[in-house]
Every structure is written in structure tokens, then in C-alpha cells.
Scaffold this motif. Sequence first.
Motif, mmCIF file in Angstrom:
data_model
loop_
_atom_site.group_PDB
_atom_site.id
_atom_site.type_symbol
_atom_site.label_atom_id
_atom_site.label_comp_id
_atom_site.label_asym_id
_atom_site.label_seq_id
_atom_site.Cartn_x
_atom_site.Cartn_y
_atom_site.Cartn_z
ATOM 1 N N ARG A 267 -20.685 6.388 -36.789
ATOM 2 C CA ARG A 267 -21.507 7.624 -37.025
ATOM 3 C C ARG A 267 -22.411 6.957 -38.304
ATOM 4 N N LEU A 268 -21.662 6.243 -39.191
ATOM 5 C CA LEU A 268 -22.318 5.741 -40.515
ATOM 6 C C LEU A 268 -23.056 4.395 -40.108
ATOM 7 N N GLY A 269 -23.310 3.848 -38.955
ATOM 8 C CA GLY A 269 -24.188 3.023 -38.693
ATOM 9 C C GLY A 269 -23.455 1.401 -38.789
ATOM 10 N N PHE A 270 -22.315 1.466 -38.601
ATOM 11 C CA PHE A 270 -21.339 0.265 -38.422
ATOM 12 C C PHE A 270 -20.884 0.101 -37.243
ATOM 13 N N GLN A 271 -20.713 -0.935 -36.503
ATOM 14 C CA GLN A 271 -20.015 -1.634 -35.655
ATOM 15 C C GLN A 271 -18.764 -1.902 -35.608
ATOM 16 N N GLN A 272 -18.244 -2.642 -36.862
ATOM 17 C CA GLN A 272 -17.026 -3.268 -36.938
ATOM 18 C C GLN A 272 -16.397 -2.820 -37.993
ATOM 19 N N PRO A 273 -15.244 -1.838 -37.894
ATOM 20 C CA PRO A 273 -14.578 -1.363 -39.161
ATOM 21 C C PRO A 273 -13.452 -2.265 -39.780
ATOM 22 N N ILE A 274 -12.856 -3.146 -38.982
ATOM 23 C CA ILE A 274 -11.865 -4.188 -39.530
ATOM 24 C C ILE A 274 -12.239 -5.509 -39.518
ATOM 25 N N MET A 275 -12.852 -5.696 -38.116
ATOM 26 C CA MET A 275 -13.112 -7.175 -38.036
ATOM 27 C C MET A 275 -13.867 -8.006 -39.056
ATOM 28 N N VAL A 276 -13.600 -8.913 -39.326
ATOM 29 C CA VAL A 276 -14.189 -9.679 -40.359
ATOM 30 C C VAL A 276 -15.613 -10.417 -39.852
ATOM 31 N N CYS A 277 -16.462 -10.246 -40.808
ATOM 32 C CA CYS A 277 -17.974 -10.913 -40.566
ATOM 33 C C CYS A 277 -17.901 -12.453 -40.722
ATOM 34 N N CYS A 278 -17.367 -12.806 -41.804
ATOM 35 C CA CYS A 278 -17.397 -14.273 -42.221
ATOM 36 C C CYS A 278 -15.941 -14.842 -42.017
ATOM 37 N N GLY A 279 -15.751 -15.282 -40.952
ATOM 38 C CA GLY A 279 -14.304 -15.919 -40.587
ATOM 39 C C GLY A 279 -14.288 -16.813 -39.483
ATOM 40 N N TYR A 280 -12.911 -16.895 -38.919
ATOM 41 C CA TYR A 280 -12.707 -17.645 -37.934
ATOM 42 C C TYR A 280 -11.661 -17.025 -36.928
ATOM 43 N N GLY B 116 -12.481 -15.424 -33.900
ATOM 44 C CA GLY B 116 -12.949 -14.445 -32.893
ATOM 45 C C GLY B 116 -12.416 -12.943 -32.877
ATOM 46 N N PRO B 117 -12.639 -12.260 -32.011
ATOM 47 C CA PRO B 117 -12.043 -10.733 -31.883
ATOM 48 C C PRO B 117 -10.442 -10.899 -31.748
ATOM 49 N N PRO B 118 -9.695 -9.853 -32.123
ATOM 50 C CA PRO B 118 -10.337 -8.629 -32.794
ATOM 51 C C PRO B 118 -10.415 -8.791 -34.130
ATOM 52 N N LEU B 119 -10.112 -9.778 -34.903
ATOM 53 C CA LEU B 119 -10.076 -9.664 -36.393
ATOM 54 C C LEU B 119 -11.022 -10.630 -36.948
ATOM 55 N N ASN B 120 -11.134 -12.019 -36.360
ATOM 56 C CA ASN B 120 -11.880 -13.080 -36.469
ATOM 57 C C ASN B 120 -11.538 -13.360 -38.043
ATOM 58 N N TYR B 121 -10.120 -13.248 -38.114
ATOM 59 C CA TYR B 121 -9.587 -13.980 -39.534
ATOM 60 C C TYR B 121 -8.437 -14.878 -39.107
ATOM 61 N N GLY C 144 -6.233 -30.064 -34.776
ATOM 62 C CA GLY C 144 -6.999 -31.290 -34.309
ATOM 63 C C GLY C 144 -8.613 -30.989 -34.117
ATOM 64 N N THR C 145 -8.950 -29.779 -34.434
ATOM 65 C CA THR C 145 -10.505 -29.564 -34.215
ATOM 66 C C THR C 145 -11.090 -28.994 -35.562
ATOM 67 N N LEU C 146 -12.345 -29.590 -35.954
ATOM 68 C CA LEU C 146 -13.044 -29.451 -37.003
ATOM 69 C C LEU C 146 -13.561 -28.172 -36.856
ATOM 70 N N VAL C 147 -13.416 -27.046 -37.594
ATOM 71 C CA VAL C 147 -14.116 -25.703 -37.344
ATOM 72 C C VAL C 147 -14.536 -25.174 -38.688
ATOM 73 N N THR C 148 -15.518 -24.040 -38.508
ATOM 74 C CA THR C 148 -15.974 -23.596 -39.626
ATOM 75 C C THR C 148 -16.004 -22.239 -39.750
ATOM 76 N N ALA C 149 -15.548 -21.534 -40.791
ATOM 77 C CA ALA C 149 -15.594 -20.015 -40.951
ATOM 78 C C ALA C 149 -17.060 -19.631 -41.314
#
Length: 385
Positions: free
Chosen positions: A295-308, A310-315, A329-334
Motif C-alpha cells: 500500500r505504501l508503494g514498495f514491492q519487497q518488504p524483506i528481500m534485499v536490493c543489493c545482494g546475491y 535471488g529470491p526469496p531473500l537475495n542475501y 568455484g564461480t566468480l559472482v557479484t552482489a
Amino acid sequence: MAISFTKSFTIPLMLTICSTILRFGRSYDYPAAFNFGDSNSDTGELVAAQGFSLSLPYGQSYFNTPSSGRFSNGRLIVDFIMDAMDMPFLNAYLDSIGAPNFRKGCNYAAAGSTVLPATATSVSPFSFGVQVNQFLHFKARVLELREGKGGKKLDKYLPAEDYFQKGLYMFDIGQNDLAGAFYSKTLDQILASIPTILAEFESGVQRLYDQGARNFWIHNTGPLGCLAQNVAKFGTDPSKLDEFGCVSSHNQAAKLFNLQLHALCKKLQGQYTDGNITYIDIYSIKSNLIANYSRLGFQQPIMVCCGYGGPPLNYDSRIVCGQTKMLNGTLVTAKGCDDSSEYINWDGIHYTEAANQYVSSQILTGKYSDPPFSDKMPFLLKLKF
């Protein structure tokens, strides 16, 4: 007629109106502000002290650089509050680069700080007592310099002597005392430690009062169980989560801490008869935001914007926002999300600028404070944020 705002245009309009309102309220017309806290209000203290650098996308939404030292994509609650009071952003006490101006106050908050004295494993050595010591040193040096030759030349850089009594003292600390304890203590042990934490806090406030401080603005702690870092670590068992997906034990500890902090503030209100003690219920504001995020215009209450991850937390606790690292063994970026204004949580621990803006707008209504300050600023009664 009530005026309502939507998230898409609140920043310029809301702050213009609130700035005008606060200038009308003489009780809140402060010449300077001094802030104590943790990463929720750190404007560069820990980064300056420990010499490390944050990486983009930290700071990208407002400062266009992570060098502001803020643990968010943009402005913090303290920044919005200062802006609303028509005052400049607070410079970090230890950040001497760029000739910072301390005339309107100083910020001692440092990420990772606790109320209780730091230990060998603490993220920050700048516990509340240390921050108070830093303030006392700052004040002593300011008065010494202003009394010396050429003191007048420092007027535009350092606060006047009476600013220390007339200024606003803000506090937002205690989150790390509780959240960090869950890694080594039971819930019962944590709850039993709260009086000790608050005794240390009271001692620091008393020292500031003895130095002439009279205006205190004390934030309680938010719903710790709704931070993705805590959900990822302590919420793997669904039975430990509440209806909003938050860790119940963490929020229980935060609620008891806040209950006792409120009682302490009431005690201080009676004790400091020549002072102003204002308790701000940040927990209710943030809980309402999470419960009514859509109702306040947000889509994700707990899931992280800047992380690694994916859903549900991306953390993923192994990699921080903006970092590139070898995992399994994989090079990844948050990485940061495409639209941070859709998220409440920025990096698993801290809020996005959009969420900080909402929280500050609710603080400024005055209805989450004790005593409420809307009665001192009647224009607030006509506004609905």
C-alpha cells in the motif's frame, strides 16, 4: 483538508513543507545537532576510522559515490531529519578530509557500534561510551580554540559555546547489542542483559547532561527479526517466523528493549526537569512499513536490493553488497537491484533511501514520539504523510 503524498514525489515536497513546519516550532529550532549511534546513522565515521572503502552501488542514489561512508544507496534517516530542520548533513567526527564544517554539529555514530563496551570481536571499537568521550574531547577542543587567538575566525567552522546547551542530541543505538548477542546467547540470556545495556546508556546520557546537554531525541530499535541477515541465519525453520516472515525471537527482544528504554526515558523526563527528553518509536514506524509495504508503494518488504542469491531473500552472508567473490568455484557479484525504490531492505541489514525517507516522514508527524511534538507545531495537525 489533509494533504497526502505518494512515494514518487515525497522527497522534494515533503521536505520543503516539513522544513517550514519545523522552523515555526521554536521548541525544535536548534542551532546544532550531535548524533550518537550505529550504522543506521553513520555518515562516514567507521570508514574514516578504519580506512576501508565501500563500493558502488553504496551511495549511488544520492551522493553518486560510496565515499559518503553511508551504509545505504543514499540518504539515511538522520540526513532527512537534518534537511527537514534546514540544517546541513552532519559530518563524521573522524572524517577530516575535505575540511568538514562542524559549526552546526557533529556525528559520532559508527557502523557496528554497541551501547556496551566493545570487545575483541566487535565490528566497531566506538561503543556508546567512546562516542560520548569523543564528544567531550570535541567540546573541550572547540572551547579551547575559540578562547585562543583568532577564535573569531573559527566561527564558520566550529559551534558557538551556547550551541552545546541549545543543540539537539540524537541517539539511535542498541540494535547491535541485541542482534549480535543471538550468535552466542539464548533468548532468555539476551532478555536478561537488557537492564545492563540500558544502565550503560543512561550513564552516557547522564554524562552529556552534566556537560550541559538539555535536548535529547532518543530512537528505539527497529524490528530486528525483519532484517534479511537475521532471517537467513535464524529463520530457516518456518515455525520461528511470524506472519510477515520475520524472526519472532529477534522482534521479541527488540520489543522488550524498547519497553524498558521507554521507561528509562519517562524516568529521565521526571529527573531532568530543565531538559527535553523525546522518545521516538522507530519500531512501530518500521513495522507498519513492512506490514503495509504494498500500500505504501514498495514491492519487497524483506528481500534485499543489493545482494546475491535471488529470491526469496537475495542475501548471502559470504558476500557483501558491491563485492565480487569466488563462491563454490564461480566468480559472482552482489549487485544492486534495478529499482531500489521498490525495496525496503538495501543490503540485508540496512534500509534503502526510499525506506529511510518514509521512516523520517513518519517521525516528523510527531505522532510516534513521547511526548508528541505535534502540539508544539500545529501545522503538523493539518498534514498527512
